[in-house]
Write a protein that holds these residues in place. Sequence first.
Motif, PDB file in Angstrom:
ATOM      1  N   LYS A 184       0.831  -1.199   0.000  1.00  0.00           N
ATOM      2  CA  LYS A 184       0.000   0.000   0.000  1.00  0.00           C
ATOM      3  C   LYS A 184       0.872   1.257   0.000  1.00  0.00           C
ATOM      4  O   LYS A 184       0.568   2.248  -0.669  1.00  0.00           O
ATOM      5  N   GLN A 185       1.974   1.201   0.750  1.00  0.00           N
ATOM      6  CA  GLN A 185       2.866   2.346   0.792  1.00  0.00           C
ATOM      7  C   GLN A 185       3.494   2.599  -0.567  1.00  0.00           C
ATOM      8  O   GLN A 185       3.648   3.745  -1.004  1.00  0.00           O
ATOM      9  N   ALA A 186       3.850   1.522  -1.271  1.00  0.00           N
ATOM     10  CA  ALA A 186       4.410   1.671  -2.617  1.00  0.00           C
ATOM     11  C   ALA A 186       3.396   2.303  -3.566  1.00  0.00           C
ATOM     12  O   ALA A 186       3.751   3.140  -4.406  1.00  0.00           O
ATOM     13  N   LEU A 187       2.132   1.929  -3.433  1.00  0.00           N
ATOM     14  CA  LEU A 187       1.084   2.525  -4.266  1.00  0.00           C
ATOM     15  C   LEU A 187       0.920   4.009  -3.944  1.00  0.00           C
ATOM     16  O   LEU A 187       0.727   4.833  -4.843  1.00  0.00           O
ATOM     17  N   LEU A 188       0.992   4.360  -2.665  1.00  0.00           N
ATOM     18  CA  LEU A 188       0.887   5.758  -2.265  1.00  0.00           C
ATOM     19  C   LEU A 188       2.027   6.586  -2.844  1.00  0.00           C
ATOM     20  O   LEU A 188       1.829   7.711  -3.318  1.00  0.00           O
ATOM     21  N   GLU A 189       3.237   6.050  -2.801  1.00  0.00           N
ATOM     22  CA  GLU A 189       4.413   6.810  -3.191  1.00  0.00           C
ATOM     23  C   GLU A 189       4.647   6.849  -4.698  1.00  0.00           C
ATOM     24  O   GLU A 189       5.547   7.557  -5.156  1.00  0.00           O
ATOM     25  N   ALA A 190       3.842   6.118  -5.472  1.00  0.00           N
ATOM     26  CA  ALA A 190       3.989   6.152  -6.931  1.00  0.00           C
ATOM     27  C   ALA A 190       3.889   7.595  -7.422  1.00  0.00           C
ATOM     28  O   ALA A 190       2.936   8.296  -7.092  1.00  0.00           O
TER      29      ALA A 190
END
Length: 218
Positions: A184-190
């Motif tokens: 989820k964090q990776a999706l946020l930071e995209a």
Amino acid sequence: MIQNPDLPEVIPVFPLPGALLLPRARLPLHLFEPRYLQMLDDCLKTPGRLIGMIQPQPQPDTAAEDTPSALQRIGCVGRVTQFSETEDGRYMITLAGLSRFRLIEEVDGFTPYRRARVSWDGFGRDLGPTEHDTDFDRERFLTLLAQFFDAEELQTDWESLKEADDELLINSLSMLLGFEPEDKQALLEAPSLSTRRETLVTLMEFTLRGGSNDEILQ
């Protein structure tokens, strides 16, 4: 640098593992802990009505139970747009995502909830118009999504998905699908909608492979 009076330097933050809020998206939340009820009460007294959603980092096994979790460096602030109280004193609220932020430091104070000094630099795109994914192959994406939903035994309104615009489709799936907090964090930071879609595709393909590096069976 974002110049917006509604985006202050210090905001209340709500650490919630696996919860993802994205700009121009909406996140329903259920508040019942006294510290977060106080946070909401204080929030509603401010002009912006802002709450920052941020994920805690995993706690080491040696950490004491009452030790506050370290926080991820990037979160997303939302404005409380709806709230209702239940008969037993809990609140159902909706946050409308405004902008991501970078955590600078936590701020000590007398509130029972956590607050942080944040920077809005680098997230000007979040306050702009709806994003579009110019390389989006919707048919191929929906085929993969159908495989994923079938494997995970999930149901959805396929007609609504087919009609949703790029940003609503990609961001809604990023928020709703049950990936791990670090995913989820990776999706946020995209940095863009295209890279978020690529990350989402990678996560679904990885799940379909059963977490292995083997090719997906077609």
